[in-house]
Design a protein around this motif. Structure first.
Motif, PDB file in Angstrom:
ATOM      1  N   ALA A 160     -14.687   3.817  -4.018  1.00  0.00           N
ATOM      2  CA  ALA A 160     -15.790   3.739  -3.050  1.00  0.00           C
ATOM      3  C   ALA A 160     -16.242   5.133  -2.627  1.00  0.00           C
ATOM      4  CB  ALA A 160     -15.351   2.935  -1.832  1.00  0.00           C
ATOM      5  N   GLU A 161     -15.287   6.019  -2.382  1.00  0.00           N
ATOM      6  CA  GLU A 161     -15.636   7.385  -1.984  1.00  0.00           C
ATOM      7  C   GLU A 161     -16.418   8.101  -3.072  1.00  0.00           C
ATOM      8  OE1 GLU A 161     -13.245  11.454  -0.667  1.00  0.00           O
ATOM      9  OE2 GLU A 161     -12.212   9.521  -0.757  1.00  0.00           O
ATOM     10  N   ALA A 162     -16.018   7.890  -4.333  1.00  0.00           N
ATOM     11  CA  ALA A 162     -16.747   8.523  -5.439  1.00  0.00           C
ATOM     12  C   ALA A 162     -18.183   8.003  -5.528  1.00  0.00           C
ATOM     13  CB  ALA A 162     -16.007   8.261  -6.751  1.00  0.00           C
ATOM     14  N   CYS A 163     -18.380   6.690  -5.356  1.00  0.00           N
ATOM     15  CA  CYS A 163     -19.744   6.126  -5.395  1.00  0.00           C
ATOM     16  C   CYS A 163     -20.595   6.663  -4.256  1.00  0.00           C
ATOM     17  CB  CYS A 163     -19.659   4.603  -5.319  1.00  0.00           C
ATOM     18  SG  CYS A 163     -19.013   3.810  -6.804  1.00  0.00           S
ATOM     19  N   TYR A 164     -20.033   6.701  -3.048  1.00  0.00           N
ATOM     20  CA  TYR A 164     -20.806   7.179  -1.901  1.00  0.00           C
ATOM     21  C   TYR A 164     -21.187   8.645  -2.063  1.00  0.00           C
ATOM     22  CZ  TYR A 164     -19.718   2.905   0.675  1.00  0.00           C
ATOM     23  OH  TYR A 164     -19.635   1.599   1.083  1.00  0.00           O
ATOM     24  N   LYS A 165     -20.265   9.455  -2.552  1.00  0.00           N
ATOM     25  CA  LYS A 165     -20.572  10.880  -2.703  1.00  0.00           C
ATOM     26  C   LYS A 165     -21.642  11.116  -3.767  1.00  0.00           C
ATOM     27  CE  LYS A 165     -16.328  12.986  -0.988  1.00  0.00           C
ATOM     28  NZ  LYS A 165     -15.169  13.850  -1.286  1.00  0.00           N
ATOM     29  N   GLY A 199     -20.222   0.878  -3.837  1.00  0.00           N
ATOM     30  CA  GLY A 199     -19.203   1.433  -2.946  1.00  0.00           C
ATOM     31  C   GLY A 199     -18.777   0.440  -1.883  1.00  0.00           C
ATOM     32  N   ALA A 200     -19.722  -0.343  -1.360  1.00  0.00           N
ATOM     33  CA  ALA A 200     -19.376  -1.358  -0.359  1.00  0.00           C
ATOM     34  C   ALA A 200     -18.456  -2.432  -0.953  1.00  0.00           C
ATOM     35  CB  ALA A 200     -20.642  -1.995   0.198  1.00  0.00           C
ATOM     36  N   ILE A 201     -18.692  -2.811  -2.221  1.00  0.00           N
ATOM     37  CA  ILE A 201     -17.816  -3.781  -2.880  1.00  0.00           C
ATOM     38  C   ILE A 201     -16.412  -3.207  -3.038  1.00  0.00           C
ATOM     39  CG2 ILE A 201     -17.405  -5.001  -5.047  1.00  0.00           C
ATOM     40  CD1 ILE A 201     -19.524  -6.313  -3.413  1.00  0.00           C
ATOM     41  N   PHE A 202     -16.319  -1.933  -3.400  1.00  0.00           N
ATOM     42  CA  PHE A 202     -15.005  -1.301  -3.563  1.00  0.00           C
ATOM     43  C   PHE A 202     -14.258  -1.230  -2.223  1.00  0.00           C
ATOM     44  CE2 PHE A 202     -16.727   1.003  -7.493  1.00  0.00           C
ATOM     45  CZ  PHE A 202     -16.146   0.085  -8.345  1.00  0.00           C
ATOM     46  N   VAL A 203     -14.977  -1.008  -1.134  1.00  0.00           N
ATOM     47  CA  VAL A 203     -14.333  -0.967   0.181  1.00  0.00           C
ATOM     48  C   VAL A 203     -13.750  -2.337   0.522  1.00  0.00           C
ATOM     49  CG1 VAL A 203     -14.795  -0.748   2.649  1.00  0.00           C
ATOM     50  CG2 VAL A 203     -15.653   0.974   1.083  1.00  0.00           C
ATOM     51  N   GLU A 204     -14.477  -3.402   0.232  1.00  0.00           N
ATOM     52  CA  GLU A 204     -13.972  -4.742   0.505  1.00  0.00           C
ATOM     53  C   GLU A 204     -12.724  -5.056  -0.326  1.00  0.00           C
ATOM     54  OE1 GLU A 204     -17.069  -7.533  -0.070  1.00  0.00           O
ATOM     55  OE2 GLU A 204     -18.319  -6.785   1.565  1.00  0.00           O
TER      56      GLU A 204
END
Length: 523
Positions: free
Chosen positions: A297-302, A285-290
Motif C-alpha cells: 500500500a505504501e508503495a502504491c501511495y508513494k 493502495g486502499a485494497i492493500f490496506v484492507e
C-alpha cells in the motif's frame, strides 16, 4: 445573464478570471473544496451548468454582491446540486459569509420561503427537496429548521401514501435528535420507524440499518440487553438475506484483480505518468490496506503521489488526498514520526491558496497534526495545534458541530505522565505515628540515618566465617598469610562442616569430646 451583470462591478482583477479557461490549468477559486473531475481522456468534464455552479457563487461573493449570492443559493434549479457532497462545503462557506454581513438573514427562513413559493405541487418531488434541505440545515447546526423541514416532508409523504419514505423521514428525525443528545426523542422516532419497516418488509436493508442505529442508541443509554437483542435480530436478517456471511477476502481479491487489470490497461494506453494511473494506484493502495499489506500500500501511495505532484502540482487537492492516505497507512503501522512528517506536508497544502488558513479542511488536518505530535511525545505543540483547529471549527462550523465536539474531547484528555529515568531516586516514605507495642519500633526506624537523599542506608556487610576453636587457638600471634594457609589446608582436608545438617554437627562434637576424655584417663 447574471454572470454578465456582475462583471462591470467586479473590478479588473476579477474580470480577468472570466477568460476562456484551459483544460486542467483552469484556476480554481480560493477556499473552494471542489474536486477536479476528469474525463476519460484526462481532461476536465466541465459542462456549462457545472461551471455556473462552481464559479458564479464565488464571483458574486468576491464582488461583494451578497444579495445576488443569496438568490443564487436559494434558486430551486441549483439547490438540488448545492446540497450534494461535492458542493456542500462551498455552500456552507457562502452562507457563513452572508451571516457575517447580515446576521438577521436566516437560511431556514430563506429555504422555507422558496419551498412555499415553488411552482410544483406538494408531492414526492417537493418532499425530497425538503429532506435535502433538512440534511443541509443539520450540517449548519440549524436543528430546529431541520426538524421543521422533516415534519413537512413527512406530511407530504403521508399524503402520497409512501410508507417507506415516511419511515425514512422518521429515521432521519431519530438521527437528528440523537445528534442533539436527546436520546428519549431519538429512541421514540427510531422505534416508530422500526415498527413500520417490520410491517412493510421483514428483511429490508433499511430495517437492519434502523436496528443497528437503535442498538447504538441503547448502548449509549446503558440498555445493553436491548441492544444485544436488536443486534442479534439484525445479524439473523443479514445472514438470511445474504445466504450466510460473505468472506471479505474473496471480494478484496476480486477487486485487486480488476484494479491490476485496469492499471495495466491505463499504463499501456495513457502512459506511466498519467493522472488516471495515479487514481488507480490510490484505489489499489486502499485494497492493500484492507488486507494489511502495508508495504504494498505504501508503495502504491508513494507512486501515485509522485505522479500527481508532477502532473497536477504540489498544492493540488488530489495530492492532498494521497498524502492523507499515506498518513492513515503510517498510523495503522504506528510509524508516528513518518505520519507526522506527512501531516505537516498536508497542512502546508491546506494553508496554501487551495483552502486557506481558516478553512474547515485546514482544521481537520490540524487535528491530525496535533494527534501525531501528542503521539510522538510533543504534548505542548500538539495541544497548540488542537486549540488552533478548535478556533477555526468554532468560527466556521459552530460549537455544536460534531467535529468541534470531537476536538473539545481531545483537548480535555489529561497529559501523559512524564517518563521516569531508570536511576531516578525512590520517594521517601515516612512511618506514621502509632500507638501500641510497635510505637517504639517505628520511632527507632525513623531515627535510622539515611544515605543519599531518599535512599535507605546500604545493608551491612555479610558476617565473616567463624573460625573453629582449635584453628583460632593455633592462630594466636600468627600473621595473616599463615592464617590463610591454615584455612586453605583445613578446607583441603575436608574438615568443614555442613551447616544445613545440625544433628550431624552435634554428633561429631560429642564424639570428639568423649575421645579426649578417654585419652586423658589413659595418660
Amino acid at each position: 445573464p447574471a454572470m454578465a451583470d456582475c462583471l462591470p462591478r467586479a473590478g479588473a482583477a476579477d474580470v480577468q478570471l472570466w477568460r476562456p479557461p484551459l483544460l486542467r490549468q483552469r484556476p480554481r477559486p480560493r477556499g473552494s473544496a471542489i474536486a477536479v473531475h476528469e474525463g476519460p481522456s484526462g481532461t476536465e468534464a466541465c459542462t456549462p451548468f457545472t461551471r455556473m455552479l462552481e464559479e458564479l457563487p464565488w464571483h458574486l461573493a468576491r464582488a461583494g454582491l451578497l444579495d445576488e449570492l443569496q438568490q443564487t443559493l436559494c434558486d430551486v434549479r441549483m439547490m438540488d446540486q448545492f446540497f450534494c457532497s461535492r458542493y456542500q462545503q462551498d455552500c456552507l462557506d457562502y452562507w457563513s459569509l452572508i451571516h457575517k454581513s447580515s446576521p438577521k438573514i436566516s437560511a431556514v427562513d430563506c429555504y422555507l420561503d422558496v419551498i412555499k413559493r415553488a411552482h410544483f405541487p406538494p408531492t414526492i418531488l417537493r418532499a425530497e427537496l425538503m429532506c435535502k434541505v433538512a440534511g443541509f440545515l443539520k450540517e449548519m447546526n440549524q436543528f430546529a429548521g431541520a426538524e421543521e423541514m422533516l415534519h413537512m416532508a413527512k406530511h407530504h409523504y403521508e399524503n402520497s401514501s409512501s410508507t417507506l419514505e415516511v419511515c425514512r423521514v422518521e429515521a432521519a428525525l431519530g438521527e437528528l435528535f440523537a445528534q442533539q443528545r436527546n436520546h428519549k426523542e431519538a429512541e421514540k422516532w427510531f422505534n416508530v420507524a422500526l415498527r413500520k419497516y417490520e410491517k412493510e418488509s421483514s428483511d429490508s436493508e433499511e430495517l437492519v440499518v434502523t436496528m443497528e442505529r437503535l442498538a447504538t442508541l441503547c448502548i449509549n443509554t446503558c440498555k445493553c440487553d436491548e441492544a444485544k437483542a436488536l443486534l442479534e435480530r439484525a445479524l439473523a436478517i443479514c445472514e438470511k438475506s445474504l445466504g450466510g456471511r460473505v468472506p471479505v477476502t474473496a471480494v478484496q481479491q476480486k477487486a485487486e484483480e480488476w484494479l491490476r487489470r485496469s492499471l495495466e490497461l491505463k499504463t499501456q494506453l495513457l502512459g506511466d505518468w498519467h493522472p488516471e494511473v495515479a487514481r488507480v494506484l490510490n484505489r489499489l493502495g486502499a485494497i492493500f490496506v484492507e488486507q494489511n499489506q502495508f508495504n504494498d500500500a505504501e508503495a502504491c501511495y508513494k507512486q501515485a503521489l509522485v505522479i500527481r505532484e508532477e502532473k497536477l502540482g504540489k498544492h493540488s487537492s488530489r495530492v492532498l488526498q494521497t498524502i492523507k492516505h499515506l498518513i492513515s497507512c503510517y498510523q495503522m503501522q504506528e510509524k508516528n514520526a513518518l505520519a507526522l512528517e506527512y501531516c505537516k506536508r498536508a497542512l502546508e497544502i491546506c494553508e496554501s491558496p487551495l483552502y486557506g488558513a481558516d478553512h474547515p479542511q485546514t482544521a481537520n488536518v490540524l487535528v491530525r497534526v496535533g494527534d501525531m505530535l501528542i503521539a510522538t511525545g510533543q504534548w505542548k505543540e500538539g495541544m497548540a495545534a488542537l486549540r488552533r483547529a478548535l478556533n477555526i471549527q468554532k468560527e466556521k462550523l459552530g460549537r455544536s458541530h460534531r467535529d468541534t465536539q470531537a476536538t473539545i474531547a481531545m483537548l480535555a484528555q489529561p497529559p501523559p505522565p512524564p517518563p521516569q529515568p531508570m536511576d531516578a531516586p525512590r520517594p521517601r516514605f515516612e512511618l506514621p505515628e502509632e500507638d501500641g507495642p510497635y510505637a517504639g519500633k517505628a520511632a527507632d526506624c525513623k531515627r535510622k540515618p539515611l544515605g543519599k537523599p531518599g535512599l535507605p542506608p546500604p545493608p551491612p556487610p555479610p558476617p565473616a566465617e567463624a573460625l573453629p576453636k582449635h584453628v583460632a587457638r593455633a592462630a594466636r600471634g600468627v600473621s595473616g598469610d599463615v592464617l590463610n594457609e591454615l584455612l586453605e589446608l583445613r578446607l583441603n582436608r575436608g574438615e568443614t562442616y555442613d551447616r544445613s545438617d545440625a544433628m550431624a554437627q552435634v554428633k561429631s562434637m560429642i564424639g570428639a569430646r568423649s575421645r579426649k576424655i578417654k585419652l586423658r584417663k589413659l595418660k
